[in-house]
Design a protein around this motif. Structure first.
Motif, mmCIF file in Angstrom:
data_model
loop_
_atom_site.group_PDB
_atom_site.id
_atom_site.type_symbol
_atom_site.label_atom_id
_atom_site.label_comp_id
_atom_site.label_asym_id
_atom_site.label_seq_id
_atom_site.Cartn_x
_atom_site.Cartn_y
_atom_site.Cartn_z
ATOM 1 N N ALA A 132 0.815 -1.209 0.000
ATOM 2 C CA ALA A 132 0.000 0.000 0.000
ATOM 3 C C ALA A 132 0.847 1.255 0.000
ATOM 4 C CB ALA A 132 -0.931 -0.004 1.214
ATOM 5 N N SER A 133 2.127 1.152 0.336
ATOM 6 C CA SER A 133 3.030 2.294 0.265
ATOM 7 C C SER A 133 4.093 1.956 -0.757
ATOM 8 C CB SER A 133 3.675 2.560 1.634
ATOM 9 O OG SER A 133 4.581 3.640 1.543
ATOM 10 N N VAL A 134 3.939 2.493 -1.972
ATOM 11 C CA VAL A 134 4.840 2.132 -3.061
ATOM 12 C C VAL A 134 5.417 3.371 -3.698
ATOM 13 C CG1 VAL A 134 3.599 -0.004 -3.542
ATOM 14 C CG2 VAL A 134 3.017 2.075 -4.795
ATOM 15 N N GLY A 135 6.480 3.140 -4.471
ATOM 16 C CA GLY A 135 7.100 4.245 -5.167
ATOM 17 C C GLY A 135 7.404 3.870 -6.599
ATOM 18 N N LEU A 136 7.217 4.809 -7.493
ATOM 19 C CA LEU A 136 7.563 4.639 -8.889
ATOM 20 C C LEU A 136 8.782 5.503 -9.178
ATOM 21 C CD1 LEU A 136 7.031 3.716 -11.804
ATOM 22 C CD2 LEU A 136 5.418 5.634 -12.023
ATOM 23 N N GLU A 137 9.927 4.865 -9.414
ATOM 24 C CA GLU A 137 11.133 5.619 -9.729
ATOM 25 C C GLU A 137 10.988 6.246 -11.106
ATOM 26 O OE1 GLU A 137 13.447 6.184 -7.675
ATOM 27 O OE2 GLU A 137 13.260 4.650 -6.122
ATOM 28 N N LEU A 138 11.307 7.513 -11.203
ATOM 29 C CA LEU A 138 11.152 8.257 -12.454
ATOM 30 C C LEU A 138 12.497 8.756 -12.976
ATOM 31 C CD1 LEU A 138 7.944 10.309 -11.524
ATOM 32 C CD2 LEU A 138 8.094 8.233 -12.926
ATOM 33 N N ASP A 139 13.522 7.932 -12.832
ATOM 34 C CA ASP A 139 14.852 8.358 -13.246
ATOM 35 C C ASP A 139 15.133 8.058 -14.715
ATOM 36 O OD1 ASP A 139 15.263 9.211 -10.700
ATOM 37 O OD2 ASP A 139 16.547 7.544 -10.101
ATOM 38 N N GLY A 140 14.448 7.120 -15.315
ATOM 39 C CA GLY A 140 14.713 6.763 -16.703
ATOM 40 C C GLY A 140 13.739 7.418 -17.656
ATOM 41 N N GLY A 141 14.064 7.342 -18.958
ATOM 42 C CA GLY A 141 13.145 7.779 -19.997
ATOM 43 C C GLY A 141 13.065 9.276 -20.222
ATOM 44 N N TRP A 142 14.044 10.013 -19.773
ATOM 45 C CA TRP A 142 14.008 11.470 -19.906
ATOM 46 C C TRP A 142 14.622 11.923 -21.232
ATOM 47 C CZ3 TRP A 142 11.850 15.034 -16.523
ATOM 48 C CH2 TRP A 142 11.423 14.529 -15.291
#
Length: 896
Positions: A30-40
């Motif tokens: 229920a406590s999750v994170g989506l890493e947004l380091d790629g695809g830039w």
């Protein structure tokens, strides 16, 4: 590693979701994170009125996050390597342009249904507008802050577009600086014309000062998303912060207050479970408490008592055991959120007792007064996102191996990444942590500026406060002394007394009150110090009688190195001499360009006095080694070698004087440990990690047990130095040699070394030591041997090196391979080195081959053989072919 939550990292990432699902109950997801380091992607923004020389900068291209515009352009092939040749001037347009980054991402339906979602930016450089699906979320203005923005209700299942527009900090701030009728002092004016020299912008921006150029590094005003980005979602509760406040630590009992800050999304009944993992791996439940929570933020506390704690000590004083504490928030029997933190248990005191010499300044760890030995560290690269954890570990391990126990993280850079402090914890390196103010004067008279700084400081203190290595928070570097002693305050008072009063009042408010209060509230009892050098805002700053001291009469004011012996501070936090890195390092960035003191590529990598620092190095070489040592640097290799000898011998003189002055002096931190790029500097280790002579000398002059033989005004005082907590016994051997190797006199004396002390055991004039011997052909060698300790040696010369007729020492070498393999896959060799006459400043080199030497930069007594370990991947034949050994005689005797 320390707490993932406290470091603002999520409990889970998409990459780790499947593995985590095995380890935790399903509800923990229920406590999750989506890493947004790629695809830039990135491009030069349409708002820029500056255009790059390569049209590829104007189109959308692949970017790296974390990263910076410079490194993205380099990866694209749009710019040359910023460190190679003379690239710097041609790359200044980058800092004047605006840039934008973008990427898209999808969100699962489960995450869309969560009660809360935040976008988290751990670091934006620096003026950044953040947009989600065309809606502006954030206007960031501080490189050093973490930004968290609620985005629930603004997300969609597919195609969310995240865009970051980065504005040139120079163009953003310059108009307001130009409009000021009277300017506050900056640091280093740009030599490239990107801003007027009388309107420097760097000190108005919360961005690393060194990006604007320093006297050891280039000017690259960066922009980018320099730390990770992620989307955090949770439906019940999130752990926002975890602190392990050490209220009392003794040998018998540690009182630790665990403080867990939570962010509740849904009201309910929850429980906190706290687990303790001892250094030996034993796991026990330390606390459990149930609580009712309404939506919002609150802090949970649990008092822990740890009997007979294994205490953390600085290197050389004991071990570095580390405890881990795991916190879990549980609801309906399921883990909803968790965090982990690692710390070492110790007591820390900045002791400032009054005594006959003034007011002391020394660190006391677990009741033990520790003499701080070490250096100042600066950032490891101009572009911090590309610094690796392995690089940090190599440099910090080299510091520990040189018998250092403290590093000062200098205020003109950035707060180092988590790995830096975790490694310092493991190695026993105490950290003096500056807040990020490197010099000049700040616009602290503006309330908004102060508020931004306090928010930044709170972020950083909370992130780092549980590291046992951190022993001091310091407001700034050299701002107070610049105002009081360097004319900045006087000039502004004469120009505009009312504005000058506002500037100084703002300074006192920020560094005397705001940051002090924040540290008192958040840092868990670690001391605060307003400015280095200083006496915590006392009227006089940078005085030997109290506080810490920066001493630059040697080098900046061109005083001879012997002046180090005339200053006995309470704590020396800066002093230094410049030297060039190895010829191999110079060739790595200069290529085949001609090398000379005044050649263009050499001057481009010498930043002191706008490239004229080589003249200062020559001044010091000539002071010590004479005009014949360098005839306008006819041999650049000689210049490099002599610069390193001069640096190492000068810093050794100062450091031994500081140690011999214990307990009046309780710290010696030279400038500087490392480099941000390859070039001339005060470092002991260059940007590639290659040690200069200073690094080898430091291992000897910082040894826990050492001998210091210091000659001043025709008298030599021999002191025995011991950092050991128990008294020891040993033998002091004195030998008087002529340079050709004839032993004139010898004496062996049993000696006692009291614990934690410097003990003077001998003081003799030149006539007593020399007798009828020629002072220009005679040396006194003092060797200290103590069971269980490396042998220590100091040599007294009775004339300047330039006045001595150095004989050929007839150095002999024998290199062989040994069967035992070295670590890291290298082969293990043994080098035997001997001399028939006295050999000073012996340097061993393997040219272009990578070889790690056990020791170097040695002085050899006639007839003595030294055996050194060499680790290298090269073959024995190649090593023998490349081996080169030289001494001071090889350079100084050429023109005799």
């Amino acid at each position: 590693m320390a707490s993932s939550i406290r470091r603002r990292r999520p409990l889970l990432t998409l990459a780790g979701l499947m593995l985590a699902a095995v380890a935790l109950p399903a509800a923990a997801q229920a406590s999750v994170g989506l890493e947004l380091d790629g695809g830039w992607q990135f491009r030069q923004a349409d708002s820029s009125d500056q255009h790059g020389k390569d049209p590829r900068a104007r189109a959308w291209r692949t970017a790296s996050v974390p990263g910076t515009v410079h490194t993205d352009l380099l990866a694209l092939g749009a710019i040359p390597d910023p460190y190679t040749g003379m690239a710097e001037g041609g790359l200044q347009w980058i800092g004047l342009a605006d840039w934008e980054y973008r990427r898209t991402f999808d969100v699962t339906s489960e995450r869309l249904d969560d009660a809360r979602s935040d976008l988290v930016f751990e670091g934006l450089d620096t003026f950044a507008g953040v947009y989600l699906n065309g809606e502006k979320l954030l206007e960031a203005d501080n490189f050093h802050r973490t930004w968290r923005v609620p985005v629930q209700g603004r997300l969609k299942a597919q195609g969310n577009e995240l865009r970051v527009v980065l504005h040139s900090p120079i163009r953003r701030v310059l108009p307001q600086v130009l409009a000021m009728p009277h300017k506050i002092a900056g640091n280093y004016p740009s030599p490239w014309g990107d801003e007027p020299k009388d309107a420097m912008t760097g000190n108005f921006v919360r961005k690393p000062g060194y990006h604007y150029g320093w006297d050891w590094g280039p000017r690259y005003v960066t922009a980018g998303i320099w730390k990770p980005v992620r989307l955090e979602s949770w439906d019940a509760v999130r752990i926002d912060d975890m602190q392990l406040r050490q209220d009392s630590v003794t040998a018998k009992l540690a009182h630790v207050q665990a403080r867990i800050a939570i962010d509740v999304a849904r009201a309910g009944r929850y429980a906190l479970r706290l687990w303790q993992i001892a250094p030996d791996g034993t796991r026990t439940q330390a606390a459990e408490q149930a609580f009712d929570a309404k939506p919002g933020q609150r802090t949970l506390e649990a008092a822990l008592r740890i009997a007979n704690p294994r205490r953390w000590y600085p290197a050389g004083y004991g071990a570095q055991p580390l405890y881990r504490f795991d916190a879990q928030i549980v609801g309906d029997g399921e883990i909803l959120a968790q965090a982990s933190e690692r710390t070492g248990l110790r007591s820390v005191e900045l002791r400032r007792d009054q005594d006959a010499n003034g007011q002391g300044f020394g660190f006391v760890i677990n009741g033990v007064p520790v003499f701080a030995k070490g250096a100042n560290s600066i950032p490891f690269d101009m572009f911090p996102a590309r610094t690796s954890d392995a690089q940090i570990r190599r440099i910090l391990t080299a510091a520990r191996d040189a018998n250092m126990n403290m590093l000062r993280v200098w205020g003109g850079g950035h707060y180092e990444r988590d790995a830096f402090y975790a490694i310092a914890d493991e190695l026993g390196l105490m950290i003096w942590q500056d807040f990020m103010f490197g010099g000049g004067m700040q616009p602290a008279y503006e309330p908004a500026f102060r508020a931004s700084v306090v928010a930044e400081a709170r972020d950083q203190v909370r992130r780092l406060r549980d590291h046992p290595s951190i022993v001091l928070w310091c407001g700034n570097n050299e701002e107070e002394i610049a105002w009081k002693n360097w004319g900045q305050g006087k000039q502004l008072i004469e120009a505009d007394p009312d504005f000058a009063r506002r500037v100084w009042d703002g300074y006192v408010q920020l560094f005397g009150r705001d940051l002090r209060k924040m540290v008192a509230q958040e840092a868990g009892g670690i001391a605060y110090w307003a400015s280095s050098p200083g006496n915590d805002l006392a009227e006089q700053a940078n005085t030997p009688e109290a506080g810490d001291m920066h001493y630059w009469s040697v080098w900046v004011e061109k005083q001879p190195v012997e002046e180090y012996l005339n200053v006995t501070p309470r704590f020396m936090s800066e002093f230094g001499l410049q030297a060039w890195p190895s010829l191999r390092t110079v060739r790595d960035y200069a290529g085949d360009a001609p090398l000379a003191v005044d050649s263009a590529v050499v001057v481009a990598h010498q930043k002191f006095l706008a490239g004229k620092g080589n003249e200062r190095i020559l001044d010091y070489i000539r002071m010590q080694y004479g005009d014949r040592s360098l005839q306008e640097a006819r041999d650049f290799d000689d210049f490099v070698y002599l610069s390193q000898v001069m640096q190492a011998e000068g810093i050794e003189l100062a450091a031994l004087h500081h140690r011999a002055s214990r307990p009046v002096t309780m710290g010696s931190l030279y400038w500087q440990l490392n480099d941000v790029w390859p070039g001339a500097s005060w470092s002991g280790i260059d940007w590639y990690g290659r040690p200069k002579a200073l690094q080898f000398h430091a291992r000897r002059f910082f040894a826990p047990v050492a001998v210091a033989a210091l000659r001043k005004d025709g008298k030599t005082t021999v002191s025995l130095l011991s950092d050991r907590t128990q008294a020891t016994r040993g033998e002091l051997r004195m030998r008087i040699f002529d340079l050709d190797g004839r032993l004139l006199r010898e004496r062996r004396t049993p000696v006692d070394l009291p614990a934690l002390a410097a003990t003077a055991v001998l003081q003799q004039g030149d006539a007593e030591l020399l007798g009828d011997a020629d002072p220009r052909r005679t040396v006194a060698v003092f060797d200290l041997t103590v069971a269980g300790e490396p042998a220590s040696r100091d040599v007294v010369y009775f004339a300047a090196a330039k006045d001595i007729a150095w004989p050929d020492p007839q150095l002999q070498t024998a290199l062989r391979r040994e069967p035992a393999p070295a670590q890291a896959g290298d082969d293990h060799y043994r080098l035997d080195l001997s001399a028939k006459a006295f050999a000073r400043a012996v340097w061993i080199d393997f040219g272009e081959l990578d070889a790690a030497l056990q020791d170097n930069a040695l002085s050899l007594v006639p007839g003595e053989t030294v055996s050194l370990r060499v680790d290298a991947s090269a073959s024995l034949a190649d090593l023998r072919k490349a081996l080169r050994v030289r001494s001071l005689a090889d350079t100084l005797s050429r023109d005799q």
